[in-house]
Design an enzyme around this catalytic site. Structure first.
Site, short mmCIF file in Angstrom:
data_model
loop_
_atom_site.label_atom_id
_atom_site.label_comp_id
_atom_site.label_asym_id
_atom_site.label_seq_id
_atom_site.Cartn_x
_atom_site.Cartn_y
_atom_site.Cartn_z
N SER A 165 20.25 -27.23 -4.86
CA SER A 165 20.43 -26.75 -6.24
C SER A 165 19.14 -26.15 -6.82
CB SER A 165 20.95 -27.91 -7.08
OG SER A 165 21.36 -27.45 -8.34
N ASP B 87 20.67 -21.17 -11.14
CA ASP B 87 19.81 -21.99 -10.28
C ASP B 87 20.05 -21.54 -8.83
OD1 ASP B 87 22.38 -23.00 -10.11
OD2 ASP B 87 21.75 -25.07 -9.86
N ASP C 288 21.87 -22.46 -6.30
CA ASP C 288 23.21 -22.40 -5.72
C ASP C 288 24.25 -21.89 -6.71
OD1 ASP C 288 22.92 -24.79 -7.22
OD2 ASP C 288 24.66 -25.63 -6.24
N ASP D 100 25.63 -22.92 -9.49
CA ASP D 100 26.68 -23.65 -10.21
C ASP D 100 26.28 -23.75 -11.69
OD1 ASP D 100 24.64 -25.47 -9.74
OD2 ASP D 100 25.97 -27.14 -9.28
MG MG Z 1 23.02 -26.29 -8.82
#
Ligand code: MG
Length: 448
Positions: free
Chosen positions: A97, A235, A237, A239
């Site tokens: 992340s 960020d 990744d 999400d």
């Molecule tokens: Mg993340």
């Protein structure tokens, strides 16, 4: 029994805490857990260690008799989308992340695309630590192949939002997985896109992968100098989402969350879920939009579970992880970015107007030293006595620490730190004097 999973899957320093052997055994444990084998979807962020962990996971899964579809580098929400889309039994995302590049992690998803709950994680840990893994005989070893899910994911997200006109958007993907989705989704929506840090790079040379205001200064300058309508940032990744208004200012996460929760409630009528640490402006905006706020524990899995249980129309954390259940139960940064533009479009006002129209209440934070061993006892007593300590008024919530909400919306949250020997106090009120007074009373209560 040992523990593998933290608040957001497995996380660790690569080749120190998180080694290929662990990934191999985890893959085999998951395959053992999935009855009658089946298909597992596997995605990754562009970290330098992601290929290494992918190799181990694939090996473990195949040896346990599962088939694997590798979707390659993709945002976490694209893995969540792919699981039901490909009728898979589970999904795995290799990502740390927003953590620095020397970290990586592994996050699991169930067959509905929702992240594993603590109960599901515990079942995997049981298999992993007891060594009760089951390897398949030679003629039932799984098969691995590739799947290109991104075009379908992009189509799905773009079709979930409609705009009356195009906007000029600067997208900063931190050289993370969002670069393969968000710029394309925005283009699909008819926007003019300027993509920053949109080449994949596991060293994150453009900026650190956490989209904090400090890390988004460059984005702010570029948005302003190009005369763009909005800047969006993810960020590592993707999400999570953060936004910069047309004046180049980062919009506070609480404000952005409140705006989006109200936007979702206005469109779809219903409840909005947020966490115990989110600002009271979420309540104010959602209530005036005709909805109701449900508070839950901190963490995106807790939010997803609460959205599902309450059939809410939106769920979000102040960290920019937002769930739109009409698409899926995974925090989705590209979708959140598209929804921000949809909100600007519907309001027919610049983002700065929307953000400046919301009051900014002072939040005061403090901490009290408390040995880890005594935290549980102290918190139990705090829960029992909080009402009396605050003159018998207000509403007490004990789902995650102790949260007391008073009649004017002011609140105080008393919560043990997960990692340090402290009990933390957070308070928000319309005046800084009142917030300070609430913190003072909470300190006294913990002290007793
Ligand atoms: Mg993340």
């Amino acid at each position: 029994m040992g523990r593998l999973f933290g608040t957001s899957g497995i996380r660790g320093m690569v080749n120190v805490d998180l080694k290929p052997e662990l990934a191999l055994d985890l893959g085999l444990s998951l395959a053992t857990h999935v009855e009658n084998s089946g298909l597992i979807v596997l995605g990754k962020d562009p970290r330098t260690s992601s290929d290494m962990l992918e190799g181990s996971l694939v090996s473990g899964l195949l040896s346990g008799g599962c088939d694997v579809k590798k979707i390659g580098v993709a945002p976490t929400p694209a893995v969540s989308f792919a699981v039901p889309h490909l009728c898979a039994k589970a999904g795995i995302m290799i990502t740390a992340s927003h953590n620095p590049p020397e970290y990586n992690g592994i996050k699991l998803f169930g067959n509905d695309g929702m992240a594993f709950t603590p109960d599901q994680e515990e079942k995997i840990e049981e298999i992993y630590f007891s060594g009760r893994t089951r390897a398949a005989p030679w003629d039932r070893i799984g098969e691995a192949g590739d799947a290109n899910i991104l075009p379908e994911y992009i189509k799905k997200i773009a079709s979930s939002v409609s705009l009356s006109r195009g906007y000029k958007v600067v997208v900063d993907c931190a050289c993370g997985a969002g670069a393969l989705a968000t710029p394309f989704i925005m283009r699909e929506l008819g926007c003019k896109v300027i993509a920053l840090n949109s080449q994949l790079d596991g060293f994150f040379p453009g900026r650190a992968p956490e989209p904090t205001p400090e890390n988004l200064q460059e984005l702010g300058k570029i948005v302003k100098s190009l005369g763009a309508d909005v800047g969006l940032a993810h960020d590592g990744d993707a999400d999570r989402i953060a936004a910069v208004d047309e004046k180049g200012r980062v919009v506070g996460w609480d404000k952005l969350l409140a705006l989006m929760a109200a936007h979702a409630v206005e469109r779809n009528k219903g409840k909005a879920v947020t966490t115990v640490d989110a600002s009271m402006i979420v309540d104010e905006l959602v209530t005036s939009a005709g909805g109701k706020v449900v508070r839950t524990r901190v963490g995106d899995v807790a939010v997803a579970q609460a959205v599902k249980a309450n059939q809410a129309v939106f769920g979000g954390e102040p960290s920019g992880a937002w769930i739109f259940p009409e698409v899926h139960l995974c925090p989705d940064g590209p979708l959140a970015g598209a929804k921000i533009i949809e909100m600007i479009d519907e309001a027919a006002k610049p983002l700065s107007n929307l953000a400046d129209g919301i009051p900014e209440y002072p939040i005061v934070r403090a901490k009290v030293r408390c040995p880890n061993a005594r935290k549980a006892t102290v918190m139990k007593k705090v829960a029992a006595r909080v009402k009396r300590a605050f003159y018998g008024v207000g509403e007490v919530l004990t789902i995650d620490g102790v949260r007391l909400t008073l009649e004017d919306g002011a609140w105080v949250l008393i919560r043990p730190s997960g990692t340090e020997p402290y009990i933390r106090i957070t308070s928000e009120a319309k005046s800084v004097e009142r917030a300070n007074a609430l913190v003072k009373d909470a300190k006294k209560l913990i002290g007793r």
